[in-house]
Design a protein around this motif. Structure first.
Motif, mmCIF file in Angstrom:
data_model
loop_
_atom_site.group_PDB
_atom_site.id
_atom_site.type_symbol
_atom_site.label_atom_id
_atom_site.label_comp_id
_atom_site.label_asym_id
_atom_site.label_seq_id
_atom_site.Cartn_x
_atom_site.Cartn_y
_atom_site.Cartn_z
ATOM 1 N N ALA A 26 0.839 -1.203 0.000
ATOM 2 C CA ALA A 26 0.000 0.000 0.000
ATOM 3 C C ALA A 26 0.874 1.253 0.000
ATOM 4 N N CYS A 27 2.010 1.192 0.687
ATOM 5 C CA CYS A 27 2.954 2.316 0.681
ATOM 6 C C CYS A 27 3.453 2.615 -0.728
ATOM 7 N N THR A 28 3.644 1.575 -1.534
ATOM 8 C CA THR A 28 4.140 1.811 -2.890
ATOM 9 C C THR A 28 3.100 2.572 -3.714
ATOM 10 N N ILE A 87 10.282 -4.420 -1.795
ATOM 11 C CA ILE A 87 8.945 -4.187 -2.332
ATOM 12 C C ILE A 87 8.739 -2.714 -2.642
ATOM 13 N N ILE A 88 9.422 -1.847 -1.903
ATOM 14 C CA ILE A 88 9.293 -0.412 -2.121
ATOM 15 C C ILE A 88 9.722 -0.034 -3.538
ATOM 16 N N ALA A 89 10.553 -0.849 -4.161
ATOM 17 C CA ALA A 89 10.957 -0.581 -5.543
ATOM 18 C C ALA A 89 9.756 -0.578 -6.487
ATOM 19 N N CYS A 90 8.665 -1.212 -6.077
ATOM 20 C CA CYS A 90 7.453 -1.198 -6.912
ATOM 21 C C CYS A 90 6.904 0.211 -7.078
ATOM 22 N N TRP A 94 4.817 1.840 -10.327
ATOM 23 C CA TRP A 94 3.542 2.566 -10.307
ATOM 24 C C TRP A 94 3.703 3.981 -10.842
ATOM 25 N N VAL A 95 4.796 4.660 -10.451
ATOM 26 C CA VAL A 95 5.012 6.028 -10.935
ATOM 27 C C VAL A 95 5.122 6.036 -12.453
ATOM 28 N N THR A 96 5.865 5.101 -12.999
ATOM 29 C CA THR A 96 6.037 5.053 -14.453
ATOM 30 C C THR A 96 4.720 4.760 -15.158
ATOM 31 N N LEU A 97 3.987 3.761 -14.681
ATOM 32 C CA LEU A 97 2.713 3.417 -15.317
ATOM 33 C C LEU A 97 1.690 4.547 -15.200
ATOM 34 N N LEU A 98 1.630 5.176 -14.024
ATOM 35 C CA LEU A 98 0.707 6.293 -13.853
ATOM 36 C C LEU A 98 1.126 7.499 -14.693
ATOM 37 N N VAL A 109 11.260 1.425 -24.792
ATOM 38 C CA VAL A 109 11.757 0.079 -24.485
ATOM 39 C C VAL A 109 12.549 0.070 -23.189
ATOM 40 N N TYR A 110 13.386 1.076 -22.965
ATOM 41 C CA TYR A 110 14.229 1.098 -21.777
ATOM 42 C C TYR A 110 13.406 1.203 -20.497
ATOM 43 N N LYS A 111 12.402 2.056 -20.505
ATOM 44 C CA LYS A 111 11.530 2.164 -19.332
ATOM 45 C C LYS A 111 10.806 0.847 -19.078
ATOM 46 N N ASN A 112 10.299 0.243 -20.135
ATOM 47 C CA ASN A 112 9.544 -1.008 -19.981
ATOM 48 C C ASN A 112 10.436 -2.164 -19.539
ATOM 49 N N VAL A 113 11.661 -2.224 -20.026
ATOM 50 C CA VAL A 113 12.608 -3.251 -19.566
ATOM 51 C C VAL A 113 12.949 -3.002 -18.099
ATOM 52 N N GLY A 114 13.098 -1.728 -17.728
ATOM 53 C CA GLY A 114 13.358 -1.401 -16.326
ATOM 54 C C GLY A 114 12.229 -1.839 -15.420
ATOM 55 N N ILE A 115 10.991 -1.596 -15.847
ATOM 56 C CA ILE A 115 9.821 -2.024 -15.064
ATOM 57 C C ILE A 115 9.817 -3.541 -14.912
ATOM 58 N N ALA A 116 10.052 -4.248 -16.001
ATOM 59 C CA ALA A 116 10.070 -5.718 -15.947
ATOM 60 C C ALA A 116 11.170 -6.209 -15.014
ATOM 61 N N THR A 117 12.324 -5.571 -15.066
ATOM 62 C CA THR A 117 13.442 -5.964 -14.206
ATOM 63 C C THR A 117 13.096 -5.775 -12.734
ATOM 64 N N ILE A 118 12.463 -4.653 -12.421
ATOM 65 C CA ILE A 118 12.074 -4.396 -11.029
ATOM 66 C C ILE A 118 11.067 -5.439 -10.555
ATOM 67 N N VAL A 119 10.071 -5.715 -11.364
ATOM 68 C CA VAL A 119 9.029 -6.677 -10.972
ATOM 69 C C VAL A 119 9.638 -8.067 -10.767
#
Length: 131
Positions: A26-28, A87-90, A94-98, A109-119
């Protein structure tokens, strides 16, 4: 002067562990909302006391960050730091998707690869924390 040594908190209650994980998750979301509110507030930012006091998105963003901090402290009280903190890395996800959805920022592509890497990283760390 004496210093009291602190011992690590061993968590044996699965319900408290789940509460801690949900609270950090919820904090994320709250942290991401705070960042977007601050961004929107800074678009209208003027360097005067009245302009700052009436900049509701900016104030709401900082209030959300304060609530986020309290929630994180409560989660860490009963949780395992090495399990919860990744988990806070999530928040970045959220910031990127929002930002894509609400601020109409362009994905790449770089942002999306970064998101996938974090997840994937959070998932791997989460699995390792159960052992």
């Amino acid at each position: 002067m004496s210093t009291t040594a602190t011992a690590p908190v061993l968590q044996s209650d699965p319900a408290a562990r789940r509460r801690s994980i949900l609270l950090v998750f919820a904090c994320t979301i709250l942290g991401a909302a705070a960042q977007l509110l601050i961004k929107v507030g800074m678009v209208h930012f003027e360097l005067s006391v009245w302009a700052i006091v009436t900049n509701f998105p900016l104030i709401a963003g900082y209030v959300c960050l304060g609530i986020n901090t309290v929630m994180l402290v409560l989660a860490l009280r009963d949780g395992e730091l090495s399990m919860l903190y990744p988990i806070i890395a999530c928040t970045y996800v959220w910031v990127t998707l929002l930002s894509y959805a609400l601020l109409h920022e362009k994905p790449n592509v770089y942002k999306n690869v970064g998101i996938a890497t974090i997840v994937i990283g959070v998932g791997v760390l989460g699995r390792g924390g159960r052992k």
